[in-house]
Motif scaffolding. Sequence first.
Motif, PDB file in Angstrom:
ATOM      1  N   ALA A 133      37.317 -22.808 -49.304  1.00  0.00           N
ATOM      2  CA  ALA A 133      36.062 -22.719 -49.880  1.00  0.00           C
ATOM      3  C   ALA A 133      35.356 -21.214 -49.435  1.00  0.00           C
ATOM      4  CB  ALA A 133      35.156 -23.711 -49.210  1.00  0.00           C
ATOM      5  N   VAL A 134      35.989 -20.585 -48.540  1.00  0.00           N
ATOM      6  CA  VAL A 134      35.621 -19.576 -48.019  1.00  0.00           C
ATOM      7  C   VAL A 134      35.655 -18.335 -49.035  1.00  0.00           C
ATOM      8  CG1 VAL A 134      35.877 -17.376 -46.431  1.00  0.00           C
ATOM      9  CG2 VAL A 134      35.790 -19.672 -45.682  1.00  0.00           C
ATOM     10  N   PRO A 135      36.787 -18.171 -49.748  1.00  0.00           N
ATOM     11  CA  PRO A 135      36.555 -16.979 -51.058  1.00  0.00           C
ATOM     12  C   PRO A 135      35.551 -17.112 -51.809  1.00  0.00           C
ATOM     13  CG  PRO A 135      38.931 -18.021 -50.443  1.00  0.00           C
ATOM     14  CD  PRO A 135      37.959 -18.969 -49.884  1.00  0.00           C
ATOM     15  N   ALA A 136      35.212 -18.425 -52.480  1.00  0.00           N
ATOM     16  CA  ALA A 136      34.249 -18.622 -53.368  1.00  0.00           C
ATOM     17  C   ALA A 136      32.745 -18.281 -52.643  1.00  0.00           C
ATOM     18  CB  ALA A 136      33.962 -20.214 -53.823  1.00  0.00           C
ATOM     19  N   LEU A 137      32.407 -18.735 -51.440  1.00  0.00           N
ATOM     20  CA  LEU A 137      31.500 -18.534 -50.848  1.00  0.00           C
ATOM     21  C   LEU A 137      31.199 -17.086 -50.471  1.00  0.00           C
ATOM     22  CD1 LEU A 137      31.349 -21.537 -48.342  1.00  0.00           C
ATOM     23  CD2 LEU A 137      30.029 -21.351 -50.321  1.00  0.00           C
ATOM     24  N   LEU A 138      32.097 -16.427 -50.049  1.00  0.00           N
ATOM     25  CA  LEU A 138      31.916 -15.129 -50.051  1.00  0.00           C
ATOM     26  C   LEU A 138      31.595 -14.062 -51.113  1.00  0.00           C
ATOM     27  CD1 LEU A 138      34.649 -14.259 -46.977  1.00  0.00           C
ATOM     28  CD2 LEU A 138      32.180 -14.267 -46.956  1.00  0.00           C
ATOM     29  N   GLY A 139      32.309 -14.546 -52.441  1.00  0.00           N
ATOM     30  CA  GLY A 139      32.161 -14.027 -53.582  1.00  0.00           C
ATOM     31  C   GLY A 139      30.780 -14.242 -53.990  1.00  0.00           C
ATOM     32  N   LEU A 140      30.292 -15.631 -53.855  1.00  0.00           N
ATOM     33  CA  LEU A 140      29.137 -15.585 -54.296  1.00  0.00           C
ATOM     34  C   LEU A 140      27.989 -15.027 -53.467  1.00  0.00           C
ATOM     35  CD1 LEU A 140      29.112 -19.625 -54.567  1.00  0.00           C
ATOM     36  CD2 LEU A 140      28.616 -18.086 -56.584  1.00  0.00           C
ATOM     37  N   ALA A 141      28.212 -14.750 -52.021  1.00  0.00           N
ATOM     38  CA  ALA A 141      27.357 -14.145 -51.493  1.00  0.00           C
ATOM     39  C   ALA A 141      27.329 -12.539 -51.716  1.00  0.00           C
ATOM     40  CB  ALA A 141      27.543 -14.321 -49.808  1.00  0.00           C
ATOM     41  N   THR A 142      28.478 -11.793 -52.134  1.00  0.00           N
ATOM     42  CA  THR A 142      28.678 -10.782 -52.275  1.00  0.00           C
ATOM     43  C   THR A 142      27.999 -10.415 -53.781  1.00  0.00           C
ATOM     44  OG1 THR A 142      30.852 -10.214 -51.299  1.00  0.00           O
ATOM     45  CG2 THR A 142      30.328  -8.743 -53.002  1.00  0.00           C
ATOM     46  N   VAL A 143      28.171 -11.353 -54.766  1.00  0.00           N
ATOM     47  CA  VAL A 143      27.504 -11.302 -56.132  1.00  0.00           C
ATOM     48  C   VAL A 143      25.912 -11.294 -55.952  1.00  0.00           C
ATOM     49  CG1 VAL A 143      27.107 -12.442 -58.264  1.00  0.00           C
ATOM     50  CG2 VAL A 143      29.382 -12.205 -57.392  1.00  0.00           C
ATOM     51  N   ALA A 144      25.505 -12.311 -55.076  1.00  0.00           N
ATOM     52  CA  ALA A 144      24.024 -12.276 -54.990  1.00  0.00           C
ATOM     53  C   ALA A 144      23.413 -10.977 -54.244  1.00  0.00           C
ATOM     54  CB  ALA A 144      23.601 -13.365 -53.797  1.00  0.00           C
ATOM     55  N   VAL A 145      24.131 -10.334 -53.577  1.00  0.00           N
ATOM     56  CA  VAL A 145      23.689  -8.981 -52.994  1.00  0.00           C
ATOM     57  C   VAL A 145      23.768  -8.083 -53.837  1.00  0.00           C
ATOM     58  CG1 VAL A 145      24.241  -7.136 -51.266  1.00  0.00           C
ATOM     59  CG2 VAL A 145      24.383  -9.643 -50.581  1.00  0.00           C
ATOM     60  N   LEU A 146      24.894  -7.975 -54.896  1.00  0.00           N
ATOM     61  CA  LEU A 146      24.991  -6.871 -55.880  1.00  0.00           C
ATOM     62  C   LEU A 146      24.143  -7.108 -57.037  1.00  0.00           C
ATOM     63  CD1 LEU A 146      28.988  -6.936 -56.196  1.00  0.00           C
ATOM     64  CD2 LEU A 146      27.625  -5.111 -55.400  1.00  0.00           C
ATOM     65  N   VAL A 147      23.728  -8.300 -57.429  1.00  0.00           N
ATOM     66  CA  VAL A 147      22.661  -8.458 -58.476  1.00  0.00           C
ATOM     67  C   VAL A 147      21.565  -7.956 -57.798  1.00  0.00           C
ATOM     68  CG1 VAL A 147      21.599 -10.191 -59.820  1.00  0.00           C
ATOM     69  CG2 VAL A 147      24.036 -10.142 -59.571  1.00  0.00           C
ATOM     70  N   ARG A 148      21.199  -8.107 -56.702  1.00  0.00           N
ATOM     71  CA  ARG A 148      19.762  -7.687 -56.187  1.00  0.00           C
ATOM     72  C   ARG A 148      20.100  -5.995 -56.040  1.00  0.00           C
ATOM     73  NH1 ARG A 148      15.271 -10.583 -56.657  1.00  0.00           N
ATOM     74  NH2 ARG A 148      15.572 -12.789 -56.143  1.00  0.00           N
ATOM     75  N   CYS A 149      21.030  -5.509 -55.820  1.00  0.00           N
ATOM     76  CA  CYS A 149      20.917  -4.094 -55.279  1.00  0.00           C
ATOM     77  C   CYS A 149      21.390  -3.190 -56.454  1.00  0.00           C
ATOM     78  CB  CYS A 149      21.932  -3.887 -54.109  1.00  0.00           C
ATOM     79  SG  CYS A 149      21.583  -4.783 -52.566  1.00  0.00           S
ATOM     80  N   TYR A 150      22.491  -3.470 -57.363  1.00  0.00           N
ATOM     81  CA  TYR A 150      22.707  -2.527 -58.311  1.00  0.00           C
ATOM     82  C   TYR A 150      21.922  -2.147 -59.298  1.00  0.00           C
ATOM     83  CZ  TYR A 150      24.431  -5.066 -62.354  1.00  0.00           C
ATOM     84  OH  TYR A 150      24.769  -5.852 -63.590  1.00  0.00           O
ATOM     85  N   PRO A 151      20.864  -3.090 -59.753  1.00  0.00           N
ATOM     86  CA  PRO A 151      19.923  -2.775 -60.714  1.00  0.00           C
ATOM     87  C   PRO A 151      18.745  -1.650 -60.291  1.00  0.00           C
ATOM     88  CG  PRO A 151      20.151  -5.162 -60.662  1.00  0.00           C
ATOM     89  CD  PRO A 151      20.992  -4.536 -59.444  1.00  0.00           C
ATOM     90  N   LEU A 152      18.800  -1.363 -58.964  1.00  0.00           N
ATOM     91  CA  LEU A 152      17.695  -0.387 -58.677  1.00  0.00           C
ATOM     92  C   LEU A 152      18.272   1.016 -58.960  1.00  0.00           C
ATOM     93  CD1 LEU A 152      17.015  -1.883 -54.991  1.00  0.00           C
ATOM     94  CD2 LEU A 152      15.764  -2.033 -57.311  1.00  0.00           C
ATOM     95  N   PRO A 153      19.365   1.460 -58.778  1.00  0.00           N
ATOM     96  CA  PRO A 153      19.783   2.696 -58.947  1.00  0.00           C
ATOM     97  C   PRO A 153      20.022   3.051 -60.343  1.00  0.00           C
ATOM     98  CG  PRO A 153      21.491   1.622 -58.011  1.00  0.00           C
ATOM     99  CD  PRO A 153      20.491   0.690 -57.538  1.00  0.00           C
ATOM    100  N   VAL A 154      20.262   1.829 -61.166  1.00  0.00           N
ATOM    101  CA  VAL A 154      20.503   1.831 -62.439  1.00  0.00           C
ATOM    102  C   VAL A 154      19.172   2.036 -63.399  1.00  0.00           C
ATOM    103  CG1 VAL A 154      20.976   0.599 -64.748  1.00  0.00           C
ATOM    104  CG2 VAL A 154      22.603   0.402 -62.657  1.00  0.00           C
TER     105      VAL A 154
END
Length: 949
Positions: free
Chosen positions: A515-536
């Motif tokens: 379960a840890v890879p999926a959870l860490l992937g979801l957490a990373t995506v949650a951070v990315l979706v919040r962060c990468y639109p700002l510089p874009v």
Amino acid sequence: MKVRRSVRPLRWVAVREVRAEVPLLVCLAVLVALLTAVAAAGPGLLDRLAGRALASRLEQEQQVEPGILFGARFEPADSADADAWASDLAEDLLPVTEVIANAAPDDLNGGLVHDSTRVELPYLRTVAGAGEVGLGLGYASDAPGRGAYVEGRPPARSGKRVEIAVSTRTRDALKLRLGQELPLSPGALENIQATAVVVGFFTADGAGTKSGDAEGAEAKDAGAAGGDRLWHEMPLLAGPSRFPPRSAAGLDWEARALVAPGTVTALQAQAGAVLTVTWGMRLDLDARTAARFAGERGQGELQRLLVRYPDDARSVFCGDIADFGGMFCEIGPHPASTLQHSTHLPDALTDFGRQWRQGRVVISFALASLLVVGLLAAAVTALLAVRRSLDAHRLQRARGASATSLALARAVHTAPAVLLGLVAGIAAARSLPGPSPAYGQALLVAGLVWLLLPALTWYSLRDRSVRTGDGTVPFAAGRRLTAEAVVLLLAAAGVVALRTRGTAAEAGPDPLLAAVPALLGLATVAVLVRCYPLPVRILARFSARRRGVVALIALSRAAKEAPARALALLVLVVTLAGAVFGGFVAGTLAEGRREAAGWQVGADASYLGAHRSPAVAERLAQVRGVRETVSVRQLRVDPTSATSGSRYGIASLVGIDGARLRAAAPHSPAARALHAAGLTGPRPGTDIRVLATGARAGDRLTITLHGRKISLRVVGPLPDDVLPDPALGPLRGTTPSRERLLLADNRALTAIGAGDFEGSSLLLYGPHLDVQTLRSLVPRAGHDTAVGELRIRSEEQADAAADGMISVLRAAHTTCTALAVLLALLALVLELLLSAEARGRTTAYLRTLGLGGRATTGLHLLQLLPMVVAAVAGGTALGLTLPALLGPALDLREFTGGPAAPTPHPDLLLTAALGAGLGTLVAVAVGVETWIGRRRGLGAVLRLGRNGD
């Protein structure tokens, strides 16, 4: 007149609907087959990989000498009147060999086989063309056969003269010729007067090593490996060793020759000596047996079998007779002692078990990442199917159909494809050798994939979804924040639980680890979706100041659609993280093993136990290629404060030739510390000046040695970088670990006798050491510890590079990564198809305003580029930080050894290749989509009356 309605159009409609479902059904069947095969074969795959790693480790451990050695002392035959030449020692040893081999446990499935039988005579003195020679004679059941002889023949088993055979290198060095007679006089073996005849010369390159005698015929033919072991255990057979001038032995050369078994008994009878015969047993497990013993329980069972086997062999050989040094047993007509044994296999198994527990983490992580990517690909496939059928399903909902009935219909339509994939996956798993597949896991994975499409269909057609349509959902922002917070908390909890509990020791899947890879992937995506639109968005604002609308529109849409890209981001992040993590671990282990091997050697070569064999150490120092030697010695001390009398604590007092070490290794931290503290210069006073851990300059300590007090004066604290210094590695790796260390120059330790040191090593420096000569002085075989242990850096690093466990990890990681990349490519293509319609409408609008073909391609590329960059950055960062996040659950030091955790070595080439491959895929997809868009008319995209048009 009643008009008859034609059913042909209805049939064509049904056929068209079925044909439209075929790609979905094929995709589902393939995904289910792959995922169920991985899930069902996963536990068995881990067992097989563990078996491969164990078999490779056993083979590597037994390259130098057999895993289990039995030895027995025997006297000359009882009857003094018997003809010593008439005795055939090989025939006398054969029944004992059969007894030892037949005592092997049946559970090993014939994996414990007889490797060799050896009898060595102490050296005799003789004279050859090159001078005085100390010649040792020996019989070996695995001696080179006739095929290895370039001149002459092997010594004859029948005859009444001493016949010897030597290697071609010995022939050339000692200037021997075929038929030459060598007078034998007493040396280490006394009361001998005989003449030896040279009857053959063999090559020591491993060719033709299979023996032709009775025992060699029954021994397993190991080919060149068997010959290599013979030269490792008896290196003087391969070539002689030269004594230094004016040596105490009064000899010029030391060599060894092969003789027939009858010669051994004849010389033994003449000398009245007690000789020792050694049987070597080799543990060579087949794949199935190795897999059975590779698990946690299997290793314990194998340990018990190896511990019980020597007692069983001893009991069958001579009964339950305690060994008090008497000759109570028999080897043919020879009185013999009971069997003694030595083995290093239990220690090797312990090390393997500790390392494989960490290896399971790496492989399990790769399998879990593959399953996660596969399930995400199935989710994208289901979403695409739902999107394409959404209009028809909404029409059916308007006509009175319920969301549940439509979802159940979807489940019924896809059930045959899922069932077909399940059968294919289980069949593929059953075709693999090893234990039966895990049917429960296969059913669980197939059920998840099967339920995805009905669940998504019901969710898109539920009453609330139908009412809102494509409009804004109330409280969507709050729900998104709640979901992201839950994901982050679950990921943190999973990491903490894994670090606290560790991984499951038994075979089979670890749910938490999966379960840890999926959870860490979801957490990373949650951070990315919040962060990468700002510089874009910032880039979009800058692009608005320039001419042209392509960059502005592409970047604006990329920022706006970031949440909709979450699923594609998750697929790419998990795939890249798994690949980078595997490459990071494999690279770190390979380089860490190499660095640890260098630390355990300490120099280009090192000789441990130099204080016990000073003559051997002197000869090693004079071997060609040795440029500098450094002596390192260690003494266990329990100092007390000279002022307060308080204990300092158990410590290691290490003495080094500081000036020599600084000349040989200028970058050595120990040499720099000794020189900076002035300990390599003249010694003022009688106190021993030291650098100490946990002490201050000026402290005075006292140690007691044989009732005599010795004063130590601390001149400064010991720098932290001295502890991992390779110069201290040979001693620190073979002596008990202690927290406190006292470092001094060897010139200050003259008051301590050589026999008082618990360990010593002679470091040999030289870029081109004569390894063959070094090995002729100290064999690599470790059963004779009286002469010490010689470590050579090139040999140790070659062994580290050939470690089968790292090869297994690399193979598993590469296979899982390749499959995950293929699934990720499928998921990405499907995701591009999901959003193709919206991009097509935007492009059509711009084409009506005069947008050209190149600008269209640039628009598509810029719109997808931020997601690709975010996926590469997030996946790479997650893969590189996974070892640190797992913490105690993945201790890479267990693989490498050494003074500290290995230095991280990420696989930059793999990371760059994955990023470039992802960029290439997106570019190709954009090119194809642009080409399709050019062939498609605007009317096929722009429809009046559509929402948002």
